[in-house]
Write an enzyme that holds these catalytic residues in place. Structure first.
Site, mmCIF file in Angstrom:
data_model
loop_
_atom_site.group_PDB
_atom_site.id
_atom_site.type_symbol
_atom_site.label_atom_id
_atom_site.label_comp_id
_atom_site.label_asym_id
_atom_site.label_seq_id
_atom_site.Cartn_x
_atom_site.Cartn_y
_atom_site.Cartn_z
ATOM 1 C CB SER A 25 -0.917 0.006 1.222
ATOM 2 O OG SER A 25 -0.158 -0.092 2.411
ATOM 3 C CG ASN A 112 -4.995 -5.464 11.785
ATOM 4 O OD1 ASN A 112 -4.255 -5.328 10.804
ATOM 5 N ND2 ASN A 112 -5.492 -6.639 12.138
ATOM 6 C CB THR A 157 -38.883 25.226 -13.108
ATOM 7 O OG1 THR A 157 -39.885 25.623 -14.051
ATOM 8 C CG2 THR A 157 -39.021 26.059 -11.837
ATOM 9 C CG HIS A 158 -39.206 21.755 -15.957
ATOM 10 N ND1 HIS A 158 -39.391 20.437 -15.664
ATOM 11 C CD2 HIS A 158 -40.091 22.447 -15.190
ATOM 12 C CE1 HIS A 158 -40.369 20.317 -14.760
ATOM 13 N NE2 HIS A 158 -40.796 21.531 -14.455
ATOM 14 C CB SER A 279 -10.428 25.362 -30.453
ATOM 15 O OG SER A 279 -10.197 24.630 -31.633
ATOM 16 C CG ASN A 287 -13.794 25.727 -25.723
ATOM 17 O OD1 ASN A 287 -14.746 26.286 -26.268
ATOM 18 N ND2 ASN A 287 -12.858 25.085 -26.396
ATOM 19 C CE1 TYR A 319 -6.734 -3.862 7.830
ATOM 20 C CE2 TYR A 319 -5.869 -6.055 7.389
ATOM 21 C CZ TYR A 319 -5.923 -4.707 7.095
ATOM 22 O OH TYR A 319 -5.168 -4.193 6.065
ATOM 23 C CD GLN A 324 -2.671 -2.676 1.357
ATOM 24 O OE1 GLN A 324 -2.109 -2.984 2.396
ATOM 25 N NE2 GLN A 324 -2.272 -3.129 0.188
#
Ligand code: ARG
Length: 493
Positions: A25, A112, A157-158, A279, A287, A319, A324
């Site tokens: 890990s 642990n 709304t919508h 772009s 953008n 555990y 992990q």
């Protein structure tokens, strides 16, 4: 080269690089390495206070750990040969100060309870940071609202024009959501802030440890009592990821609006160039890429939450190594949320809102039709449904003026409005956008009158939240400073 002190007894057999890479890990453990040193220091101090280890090994262990604390953990501790940072630090310590003292670090504990404590310490710090970002974000929204109390815009709304509102009112709706995100994370913090240390593998230990002592030394709010639960539970992480997912859903909603509002057909907002890309082929393009990536980051955080839930949902107590696999997603989710909200603060505070474009749209799409129906109810005692039908029919006929309303009334078999004393100016007054907003004065409404009251009450809540957060942050950092001071004293440094 330091040997992995955990494995050397029970197991033989070379492990390939691929096996170790798969199992270790170490990558994600970089997030908890500093916390691990603090947890080690608190554990050693407790072992020494309880006379579980003697003065000399305690002194040597603390000297070694404080060296890591002051000068950084040696790079060798992060080698992939170790299963995790706990094995790396313990192995390094043993090779530096020798096994006579170094070999006593792990008395009465397990990786642990160690890892669970490290995770909680680090998540605690991250939650505090996220809460303080939320304070700044809410402040930016309140400042912008203050500037735009009089900025009229269409409300949706919508995504269809619905009724006119003000930009301040719109921004306050987002502030309200982020304020609940703050409350949720604040609530989660109290459950993160519990100390699993002393649970050992799951059944605690026969040494006369004192769990309250390490809990207090690390500044935790309390002991996470049941030792099986202490090592086997990750709901604190699930809760934080859920709260962050909800928060990111809110971030994503604002981003979606900024994308729509900055488009050529809306022109409600101009984002600062720094938050935009162009772009590679179309030289004119601007953008809103940061807002778009932020919208996608919300999906990533939700992904971290769902994977964490799926990892934990069928694990037998206590555990299991599966746990992990939850942590890389936890750190990713926390980081994505942090970066997104920080950037959102700057994106909002540098944006230019186009008040005239908003005002020009506010009355379109018969956005004050409700006001006209309400006028018929309030001044002429119409049942609301009759007024609603009448106005709807007039709009279907193509206009909302007296002749069109009269022909709608004839269709419905009710007296034409012009025969009941309603004049064309009554019609235009009822449809006026500014008056429509001003008439809405109930708490939380869009009128400048109501918005001013909202801003000042929201500001008060924000100041209280901010003071509460500062106090908690100070108590955590005081505890850690005290821990280091005590460790130096004990080590005679
Ligand atoms: N690296 C492990 C984790 O993150 C630490 C605990 C290891 N415990 C064990 N019994 N193998 O969960």
């Amino acid at each position: 080269m330091e040997r992995d002190v955990i494995r050397r007894g029970r197991l033989t057999g070379e492990r390939t690089g691929e096996m170790m890479h798969f199992l270790s890990s170490m990558g994600a453990d970089r997030y908890i390495a500093d916390a691990d040193i603090l947890v080690d220091i608190a554990h050693v101090l407790m072992l020494s206070r309880q006379k579980i280890i003697g003065y000399e090994p305690a002194r040597q262990l603390l000297t070694g750990l404080l060296d890591f604390y002051d000068n950084g953990i040696p790079a060798a501790a992060f080698d992939d040969r170790f299963e995790d940072i706990h094995a790396g630090i313990e192995s390094l310590l043993i090779s530096t100060i020798g096994e006579e003292a170094g070999g006593r670090l792990h008395i009465g504990r397990s990786r642990n309870d160690e890892v669970a404590t490290c995770l909680r310490l680090r998540v605690r710090e991250d939650v505090i940071r996220q809460l303080s970002i939320l304070i700044s974000l809410r402040q930016v929204l309140l400042n912008l609202a203050e500037e735009h109390i009089e900025t009229i815009m269409p409300g949706f709304t919508h995504l269809q024009y619905a009724q006119p509102t003000t930009l301040a009112h719109h921004l306050l709706s987002h502030e309200a959501a982020f304020s609940r995100d703050f409350q949720r994370l604040w609530g989660a913090l109290s459950r993160v802030d519990q100390c699993p240390l002393g649970a050992a593998a799951f059944a605690s230990t026969s040494y006369p440890i004192q769990r309250e002592l390490t809990t207090e030394m690390l500044g935790f709010g309390g002991v996470l009592e049941n030792t099986m639960d202490a090592v086997g539970s990750r709901d604190f992480a699930l809760e934080v990821l859920s709260d962050l997912s909800i928060m990111m859903a809110h971030v994503s909603r604002i981003c979606e609006e900024l994308v729509i509002w900055s488009s050529n057909f809306a022109r409600f907002v101009e984002l600062d160039d720094a938050f935009c890309s162009t772009s590679s082929i179309m030289p004119q393009k601007k953008n809103p890429d940061i807002a778009e990536v932020m919208r996608a980051k919300a999906a990533s955080v939700i992904g971290s939450m769902t994977s964490a839930l799926a990892i934990t949902k069928a694990l037998p107590m206590s555990y299991n190594r599966d746990l992990q696999e939850l942590t890389p997603g936890l750190w990713r989710g926390i980081q994505d949320a942090k970066h997104s909200t920080r950037l959102l603060i700057d994106m909002l505070s540098t944006a230019t809102f186009n008040s005239s474009a908003m005002a020009a749209e506010a009355g379109k799409g018969y956005s004050t039709a409700t006001d006209f129906a309400d006028m018929l109810v309030q001044k002429h005692n119409f049942p609301f449904r009759t007024a609603h039908t009448l106005v709807g029919k007039a709009i279907q006929n193509g206009t909302l003026d007296l002749p069109s309303l009269d022909s709608a009334a004839r269709e419905m078999g009710i007296p034409p409005l012009s025969t009941t004393g309603i004049t064309p100016s009554d019609v235009s007054d009822a449809l006026d956008v500014r008056s429509s907003i001003d008439r809405r004065r109930a708490p939380g409404s869009p009128s400048p009158f109501a918005v001013k009251i909202s801003i000042s009450s929201r500001q008060k809540v924000l100041s209280e939240d901010s003071a509460m957060l500062d106090k908690r942050q100070t108590s955590y950092s005081d505890a850690i400073q005290r821990l280091i001071r005590d460790a130096r004293k004990e080590a005679g440094l």
